[in-house]
Design a protein around this motif. Structure first.
Motif, PDB file in Angstrom:
ATOM      1  N   THR A 108      19.182   0.853 -14.828  1.00 33.49           N
ATOM      2  CA  THR A 108      17.924   0.288 -15.286  1.00 33.49           C
ATOM      3  C   THR A 108      17.130   1.457 -15.852  1.00 33.49           C
ATOM      4  O   THR A 108      17.207   2.559 -15.339  1.00 33.49           O
ATOM      5  CB  THR A 108      17.068  -0.250 -14.132  1.00 33.49           C
ATOM      6  N   PHE A 155       5.622   3.692 -10.614  1.00 33.48           N
ATOM      7  CA  PHE A 155       5.024   4.599  -9.641  1.00 33.48           C
ATOM      8  C   PHE A 155       5.624   5.987  -9.786  1.00 33.48           C
ATOM      9  O   PHE A 155       4.934   7.001  -9.741  1.00 33.48           O
ATOM     10  CB  PHE A 155       5.266   4.082  -8.220  1.00 33.48           C
ATOM     11  N   ILE A 156       6.940   6.021  -9.958  1.00 32.46           N
ATOM     12  CA  ILE A 156       7.608   7.320 -10.029  1.00 32.46           C
ATOM     13  C   ILE A 156       7.266   8.037 -11.313  1.00 32.46           C
ATOM     14  O   ILE A 156       7.003   9.236 -11.322  1.00 32.46           O
ATOM     15  CB  ILE A 156       9.119   7.115  -9.868  1.00 32.46           C
ATOM     16  N   LEU A 157       7.221   7.275 -12.396  1.00 32.87           N
ATOM     17  CA  LEU A 157       6.878   7.911 -13.671  1.00 32.87           C
ATOM     18  C   LEU A 157       5.477   8.489 -13.626  1.00 32.87           C
ATOM     19  O   LEU A 157       5.213   9.586 -14.098  1.00 32.87           O
ATOM     20  CB  LEU A 157       6.989   6.901 -14.806  1.00 32.87           C
ATOM     21  N   LEU A 212       8.342   0.153  -8.844  1.00 33.20           N
ATOM     22  CA  LEU A 212       8.714   1.474  -8.334  1.00 33.20           C
ATOM     23  C   LEU A 212       8.889   2.457  -9.474  1.00 33.20           C
ATOM     24  O   LEU A 212       8.446   3.607  -9.400  1.00 33.20           O
ATOM     25  CB  LEU A 212      10.005   1.371  -7.517  1.00 33.20           C
ATOM     26  N   ALA A 260      15.563  15.532 -17.077  1.00 29.56           N
ATOM     27  CA  ALA A 260      15.636  15.475 -15.615  1.00 29.56           C
ATOM     28  C   ALA A 260      14.570  16.333 -14.972  1.00 29.56           C
ATOM     29  O   ALA A 260      14.832  17.245 -14.214  1.00 29.56           O
ATOM     30  CB  ALA A 260      17.025  15.916 -15.139  1.00 29.56           C
ATOM     31  N   ILE A 261      13.371  16.038 -15.310  1.00 31.47           N
ATOM     32  CA  ILE A 261      12.274  16.863 -14.809  1.00 31.47           C
ATOM     33  C   ILE A 261      11.957  16.528 -13.370  1.00 31.47           C
ATOM     34  O   ILE A 261      11.464  17.339 -12.611  1.00 31.47           O
ATOM     35  CB  ILE A 261      11.053  16.675 -15.724  1.00 31.47           C
ATOM     36  N   ASP A 262      12.248  15.311 -12.978  1.00 30.70           N
ATOM     37  CA  ASP A 262      11.940  14.913 -11.603  1.00 30.70           C
ATOM     38  C   ASP A 262      12.999  13.913 -11.164  1.00 30.70           C
ATOM     39  O   ASP A 262      13.566  13.191 -11.982  1.00 30.70           O
ATOM     40  CB  ASP A 262      10.549  14.269 -11.554  1.00 30.70           C
ATOM     41  N   ARG A 263      13.249  13.915  -9.867  1.00 31.42           N
ATOM     42  CA  ARG A 263      14.188  12.942  -9.323  1.00 31.42           C
ATOM     43  C   ARG A 263      13.531  12.249  -8.166  1.00 31.42           C
ATOM     44  O   ARG A 263      12.780  12.842  -7.417  1.00 31.42           O
ATOM     45  CB  ARG A 263      15.426  13.660  -8.787  1.00 31.42           C
ATOM     46  N   PHE A 264      13.814  11.009  -8.042  1.00 32.36           N
ATOM     47  CA  PHE A 264      13.447  10.340  -6.808  1.00 32.36           C
ATOM     48  C   PHE A 264      14.630   9.496  -6.431  1.00 32.36           C
ATOM     49  O   PHE A 264      14.941   8.514  -7.111  1.00 32.36           O
ATOM     50  CB  PHE A 264      12.196   9.481  -6.994  1.00 32.36           C
ATOM     51  N   ASN A 265      15.280   9.951  -5.378  1.00 31.11           N
ATOM     52  CA  ASN A 265      16.444   9.211  -4.943  1.00 31.11           C
ATOM     53  C   ASN A 265      17.452   9.155  -6.104  1.00 31.11           C
ATOM     54  O   ASN A 265      17.905  10.185  -6.568  1.00 31.11           O
ATOM     55  CB  ASN A 265      15.982   7.824  -4.514  1.00 31.11           C
ATOM     56  N   ASP A 266      17.742   7.972  -6.628  1.00 34.28           N
ATOM     57  CA  ASP A 266      18.721   7.891  -7.710  1.00 34.28           C
ATOM     58  C   ASP A 266      18.067   7.946  -9.069  1.00 34.28           C
ATOM     59  O   ASP A 266      18.742   7.983 -10.085  1.00 34.28           O
ATOM     60  CB  ASP A 266      19.470   6.551  -7.631  1.00 34.28           C
ATOM     61  N   ALA A 323      20.103  -5.033 -14.611  1.00 37.04           N
ATOM     62  CA  ALA A 323      19.734  -4.545 -13.290  1.00 37.04           C
ATOM     63  C   ALA A 323      20.231  -5.482 -12.217  1.00 37.04           C
ATOM     64  O   ALA A 323      20.321  -6.685 -12.424  1.00 37.04           O
ATOM     65  CB  ALA A 323      18.229  -4.429 -13.196  1.00 37.04           C
ATOM     66  N   VAL A 324      20.546  -4.906 -11.083  1.00 35.42           N
ATOM     67  CA  VAL A 324      20.813  -5.737  -9.924  1.00 35.42           C
ATOM     68  C   VAL A 324      19.547  -5.737  -9.096  1.00 35.42           C
ATOM     69  O   VAL A 324      18.683  -4.891  -9.246  1.00 35.42           O
ATOM     70  CB  VAL A 324      21.972  -5.166  -9.101  1.00 35.42           C
TER      71      VAL A 324
END
Lengths: 125, 1193
Positions: free
Chosen positions: A4, A37-39, A34, A60-66, A25-26
């Motif tokens: 996604t 929020f992360i962005l 979410l 790939a400036i930031d990761r959250f989980n996957d 998306a699943v």
């Protein structure tokens, strides 16, 4: 797991001017929005980094989980944050900027733009 | 990190043991010393040998080789192995013997020998190193036996002589030396011990590599080698072997079959966790932050997918969460400085680490995230498993096994307890029962809080907001609405500020639910209205993710906004409260419980209703009506009907109410004061369209008239008070600013939309009073200039009138207030307000003059009826000629109502020139035909510096002239020279040349008056003050006016300071003497007298030139000597040949000593020759006068 992507264009005063969620998306258990929020949270890093590097594409400036956040900073510091990478949309964005009726900083509401983004997303994701 | 046992968390410390001689202080001394060494060493102090033997023999283990070769190990790591090596198995044993025992009598010696044998036997299988310490606590001399016994001891102990130490506790210095030696020997030996042990096990690792079955053992060996390396502080080797063990463990996942699958995975993960922890600790200890983080990511990546059996999936999430938590805590406690992080981020090219990954907050946040996963999977597991009581009973008998990560069932049979392996089903039941005991939510909150604080520390507000949001959601789930609301509010502010509408929508949805659950009507309505007015609909109406779980807000769509809108307006428009469906917290708005919302400039509810008020005119006259436009804008998705609108002003009498005529009049509105205006068209607010209402308004009161607020009544007990805004300075709606919407003006007239103001200025009523300044012509410097001021009422009565007078310098630029002039120096007051004279020619009493200063005056005016007038005179004095602006302003109130009456002001100003009345000049002259030689005159000095020189004791003349520079005629009373010094008479006599003025003499404009004074200086001086000319004069008011006001006018004194003069004695005085007139043909004597005033002989040359009209007898050229203090006379007989004004023969006298030449001036050497002898009976006097007048010109 299907991918996604959430694709957001942020104007220089940190207001999102275009949002699109693309990809197949699943169902996830995450709270709604979410991605957004992360962005939004990733802007903290972008803000710091955009002034220290001359690179426009911050992969790939930031990761959250996957979720991976990549950012394309345009010359005028309009940010395109995305949880996936989508290179072609920048061109579209330029086209929309060339539109004489477009007021910089205002929301992009063109449905044409929207369809193009989604088509590209299908192609590359 | 706290869940790990102590021995895992801290780096291993070498352990040694001291045995024997417990009754002395030595044990304590040695152990404290070793602990304080760097690196420290732990000491196991045992009082006697039996304790040690007991300790070492107690070990339950059989030799390693026995188990390993026969059957595969039952587990990977034993739970107590590490603690055993840290607390029970020493690397070195030091046996303490006193010197008495060793060198004493043979019985003691034998005891020593047997102890040593026992000790050696005990430590041999474990390769523990031995040290013998002989404590030399007595000073007795054993020289004879010493050498022999020492060798015997060494042999008995089978030790190198350097491991037999003598411990000297008797003096401080000896003690210190002994302790240091002990420490170094212990260090060396324990290092050797751990190295030997490590090497021994390492060989086993190398031997066993091919044996697949013994992979467990290999891991164990690698682990042991690494621990031994850690004991030696060989971090590189420790790291290598830990990594080896870790990698082998990872390979084991698919292959091992020793345990049932669930438990097997649990064991592997538990050990992987410990190994990872060790590796991270070692890396961070070495300052390798980047490597540690990369390692963590690898660890995370390789185990993340190993979810395990679905019924215990929560174990996986718990485990993953713990990984993040532990790593976060490690990062938190590691000492890597934070400022180097940004450089690290950029330096990593191959696998870029993000900046946030260097902060513990990131890991705390993810730990919380996985813990949430764990919670939800546990809930599923619980719901699927059997009833809770069953779980509890089965969980009782399960206990951790001797191997790490394994569990056993305890079977109690009488007193003995035996252990039995568990089945996976039993294990599952056990862990679910265990999992129930934990309050995950609070832990999640704790983690998020830590993360939030940590983000706050490095100023990542947005990350912090995200954490705050997650925390708030947890609180919300816990029904802790106070905390939730507080957090949500903070987060909402952030999103509101940055315009992330979708996120704001989400947060507001929670806030709305919070207030609904808490039963707070105001908040509920506010949040609902804000949500309904949010610009979420645009562009996102087509929701491809309709499956997505939404928060309590629902999906951010237009239809949802409409639902919320309807709900809230149903609530506010209902007469009776809405009994909330779900709970007892009834949200209602009623008569007892009305709701009043305030919307100001920064309120988020500006979206809901925005009031713009514009006066059509910026200045209005009192009592004259003007137009005002009230415009309302709403972004609510549906139309709203307003029952009534109240417009409030700062002048409350202007307030008015607009009533929706189509609605029944509400009972509550009948307070008589307000104006009601009915609007025939319904007051309906349509989305994004201005509702414009224009009304007439008038105000009687001067000053500012400002619209404060617009209160809209939308339900029987619901009002919104909206702060009025000027269209000119109105800011855009914050969130709608960038939306795609039609922008319209609040007023129909676009000009008004850009310039309209919510305030207008009401003018004062027109004054009906005249103020006259009756002044004619310029003022004269020095006089008291009177300016009559007349206040005449034309229609108003004057109550509490006040006259303000200001004098302002015209050239000085701006008006300065009286305060400023007060501060400035007195010198600057060239024009001064002396006083104010009342209408009856008398000074006003102190009651009337309220204040008077040099340039400011305040006079109160008595009550005047309409048609009456009052006047006074301002007395102003000019000290310098300059123009001045006179401002007179009258403030009065036309009504006799002190408190509320408003003042009316009349202003008058006048520029008045100040002029110097008289220009005074002066001139010095020497007596006629008498010339003293003034030496200073012949010196070449520039004119400007030179003072006028006067000869000593000679009579000089001073002519003072006074010229009338004004346009009016003046009366001159007297001209006199005042000498300030008292002794002036002695120094110099100044006398009037003529008679005094008999009366005031009239000086017409432009006319000049002259007066002659004679001056005889009596003292030689280089600088002699002559005094000041004083002129007394006044304006001439004409003869008729003598009885008028002018008679009181005082004389004005104008002063003119005479310059200083130089008085000197002239060495020579030449005077010409001839009769005042001559007659044609009659000879007369022409004498030139040369007076030598010096005490020297003076040589004088003279030369007489022939003149055309005279015949002359005598010497033409000669040189004469004049004796000191004597006079030489040159005498010529002269006969005039013509008549008229004729030039006498020119005489030139030259003083050789002073090389000064004298030649009589033309005037001085001119004489009038009559053609025949005139009849001079009366005229002798006249001639003389004529001569004088000629001389004076």
């Amino acid at each position: 797991m299907a991918t996604t992507a959430c694709f957001i264009i942020v104007s220089r005063n940190e207001i999102p001017i275009y949002e699109a969620e693309v990809g197949s998306a699943v169902k996830r258990e995450d709270a709604a929005q979410l991605h957004q929020f992360i962005l939004h949270a990733a802007l903290d890093i972008v803000q710091d980094l955009a002034w220290t590097t001359s690179a426009m594409f911050l992969k790939a400036i930031d990761r959250f989980n996957d979720l991976v956040v990549s950012v394309y900073v345009t010359a005028g510091h309009i940010l395109r944050t995305s949880t996936q990478i989508n290179a072609m949309t920048f061109l579209l964005f330029i086209f929309s900027l060339l539109n004489p009726l477009y007021l910089p900083g205002s929301r992009i509401t063109s449905s044409h733009f929207d369809t193009k983004v989604r088509a590209l997303a299908r192609k590359y994701l | 990190m706290e869940e790990y046992p102590e021995e895992w968390r801290t780096p291993p410390v070498c352990l040694i043991s001291v045995v024997g001689l417990a009754e002395h202080e030595h044990h304590r001394l040695i152990s404290t010393h070793l602990l304080s060494e760097q690196p420290p060493t732990n000491t196991l102090a045992l009082p006697d040998l039996s304790k040690l033997l007991h300790l070492l023999s107690k070990k339950p283990k059989q030799p390693l080789d026995a188990t390993s070769s026969s059957s595969p190990a039952a587990g990977i790591l034993k739970r107590d192995w590490l603690i055993k090596h840290r607390t029970r198995v020493p690397s070195v044993v030091a046996a303490l013997f006193s010197s008495d025992q060793v060198y004493g009598d043979p019985a003691q010696w034998l005891q020593v020998c047997s102890d040593l044998d026992l000790l050696k036997a005990a430590i041999k299988p474990r390769n523990i190193k031995l040290v013998v310490i002989v404590v030399n606590d007595t000073l007795s001399d054993h020289n004879d036996v010493y050498e022999e016994r020492f060798i015997a001891l060494r042999k008995r102990a089978e030790l190198d002589s350097k491991y037999i130490l003598t411990f000297n506790p008797n003096t401080a210095s000896d003690l210190q030396i002994s302790l240091n030696r002990l420490a170094s020997i212990f260090g060396e030996l324990s290092l050797a011990y751990y190295r030997d042990e490590g090497r021994r096990i390492k060989t086993r690792v190398e031997k066993k590599t091919l044996n697949v079955n013994s992979i467990d053992l290999n891991i164990r060996y690698c682990f042991k080698v690494a621990v031994y390396a850690e004991f030696r502080r060989d971090w590189v080797e420790a790291l290598r072997f830990y990594e080896d063990a870790y990698h082998m463990l990872r390979e084991m996942i698919g292959t091992s079959t020793r345990l049932p699958p669930i438990q097997r995975l649990v064991e592997i993960k538990t050990i992987a966790e410990l190994l990872h922890f060790k590796i991270s600790t070692v890396l961070l200890h070495g300052g390798k932050l980047k490597e540690a983080i990369t390692w963590f990511h690898q660890h995370n990546a390789s185990y993340k997918k190993l979810v395990g059996a679905p019924e215990v999936v929560f174990l996986h999430w718990e485990w993953l969460s713990r990984q993040f938590l532990v790593f976060a805590e490690l990062l938190d406690t590691s000492s890597v400085p934070a400022q180097s992080i940004s450089s690290l981020v950029l330096a990593t090219a191959d696998r870029p680490l993000t900046e946030s990954e260097f902060h513990p907050s990131y890991y705390y946040q993810l730990a919380a995230h996985y813990l949430k996963e764990k919670r939800s999977s546990l809930e599923i597991a619980l719901s699927m498993s059997e009833s809770a009581s069953e779980l509890d009973s089965s969980a009782d008998s399960v206990a951790p096994s001797v191997y790490i990560g394994q569990f056993d069932r305890l079977l109690e049979q009488g007193d003995t307890v035996s252990k039995q392996p568990l089945t996976d089903e039993d294990y599952t039941r056990y862990v679910i029962a265990e999992g129930k005991r934990f309050q995950d939510t609070y832990e999640i909150l704790g983690l998020l809080k830590k993360s939030c604080e940590s983000y706050g520390n490095h100023k990542a507000r947005r990350m912090g907001s995200f954490c705050g949001f997650q925390m708030a959601v947890e609180y919300f789930a816990l029904d802790d609405f106070n905390n939730a609301k507080q957090l949500f509010d903070g987060v909402a502010n952030q999103y509101r500020q940055e315009g992330w509408v979708t996120l704001l929508w989400e947060v507001l949805g929670y806030l709305r639910e919070c207030s609904r659950k808490q039963g707070i009507v105001r908040d509920f309505v506010e949040y609902s209205l804000e949500m309904a007015a949010l610009p979420v609909s645009s562009g996102t109406d087509v929701q491809p993710f309709s499956f997505k779980e939404c928060g309590p807000a629902g999906p951010p769509t237009l239809s949802q906004r409409e639902i919320i809108h309807k709900e809230v307006f149903e609530l506010v428009s209902r007469e009776v409260g809405l009994a909330s469906v779900e709970d007892n917290n009834c949200i209602k708005i009623s008569r007892d419980n009305p709701l009043h919302l305030e919307v100001d400039l920064v309120s988020p509810l500006r979206l809901v209703i925005l009031a713009s008020v514009a006066f059509h005119e910026q200045i209005i006259k009192p009592g004259v009506s003007t137009l005002i436009t009230v415009s309302l804008l709403s972004q609510l998705p549906l139309t709203v009907e307003i029952n009534q609108l109240e417009i409030q002003f700062n002048q409350s009498e202007c307030n008015f109410v607009i009533i929706n005529a189509q609605r029944p009049l509400l009972a509550a509105t009948n307070d008589g004061l307000q104006v009601h205006r009915a609007e025939s068209t319904p007051l309906i607010l349509i989305t994004n369209r201005w509702l414009r209402l224009t009304y007439e308004i008038k105000s009687e009161q001067s000053g500012k008239l400002e619209c404060i607020s617009v209160v809209a009544k939308m339900g029987p007990h619901f009002t919104i008070c909206c702060r009025a805004e000027s269209p000119a300075s109105m800011e855009d709606l914050p969130l709608w600013k960038f939306e795609d919407r039609v922008e319209t003006f609040p007023t129909k007239d676009p000009a008004l939309a850009f310039s309209g103001q919510k305030a207008t200025h009401v003018e004062e009523p027109d004054p009906q009073v005249d103020v006259d300044l009756g002044v004619s012509g310029p003022a004269l410097v020095g006089e008291s200039f009177m300016i009559p001021v007349t206040v005449a009422s034309r229609g108003h009565d004057i109550y509490s009138g006040e006259l303000k007078i200001n004098l302002v310098d015209v050239k000085g630029g701006g008006l300065f207030s009286p305060r400023e002039t007060e501060a400035s120096s007195m010198e600057s007051h060239h024009v001064e307000l002396l006083g104010i004279v009342g209408p009856e020619e008398e000074e006003l009493g102190p009651g009337e003059i309220e204040k008077i200063q040099q340039s400011f005056g305040l006079v109160s005016i008595p009550f005047l009826k309409s048609g009456e007038s009052w006047s006074c005179k301002l007395e102003i004095k000019w000290h310098r000629p300059k123009p001045v602006m006179l401002f007179v302003s009258l403030g009065y109130s036309p009504l006799n109502n002190e408190s509320t009456a408003q003042k009316v002001h009349v202003h008058k100003s006048l520029q008045i020139e100040g002029m110097a009345a008289i220009a005074v000049g002066h001139r010095f002259m020497l007596p006629f035909r008498r010339d003293p030689l003034l030496l200073s005159r012949i010196k070449p000095v520039s004119d400007s510096e030179q003072l006028a020189s006067l000869p000593l004791n000679e009579t000089s003349l001073l002519i003072v002239s006074a010229k009338n520079c004004t346009e009016v005629s003046l009366q001159l009373q007297s001209v006199a020279i005042d000498n300030e010094d008292g002794d002036s008479e002695r120094v110099c006599s100044v006398q009037h040349g003529g008679e005094n003025l008999s009366g005031p003499s009239l000086l017409m404009p432009g006319e000049e008056f002259k007066k002659v004074f004679t001056i005889v200086p009596k003292v030689e001086s280089s600088k002699l003050g002559l005094g000041t000319v004083c002129l007394r004069w006044r304006r001439d008011c004409g003869i008729d006016d003598h009885s008028g006001s002018c008679k009181t006018e005082a004389w004005v004194v104008t002063k003119h300071k005479l310059p200083d003069v130089e008085v000197e004695l002239s060495p020579l005085v030449v005077s010409l003497e001839c009769p005042p007139y001559a007659v044609l043909g009659e000879p007369f004597t022409y004498m030139i007298k040369i007076w030598n005033q010096t005490k020297l002989l003076q040589e004088v040359k003279f030369c007489v030139a022939d003149a055309q009209s005279f015949v002359l007898s005598g010497v033409h050229n000669d040189t004469v000597f004049v004796l000191p203090k004597s006079k030489h006379i040159l005498c010529y007989k002269v006969v005039p040949l013509g008549s008229g004004l004729l030039q006498l023969p020119k005489v030139t006298v030259t003083s050789v000593r002073y090389s000064a030449e004298f030649q009589a001036s033309n005037t001085a050497s001119t004489v009038f020759v009559f053609p025949s002898k005139p009849d001079f009976k009366v005229a002798a006097d006249v001639g003389k006068r004529e001569m004088e007048s000629i001389a004076s010109e």
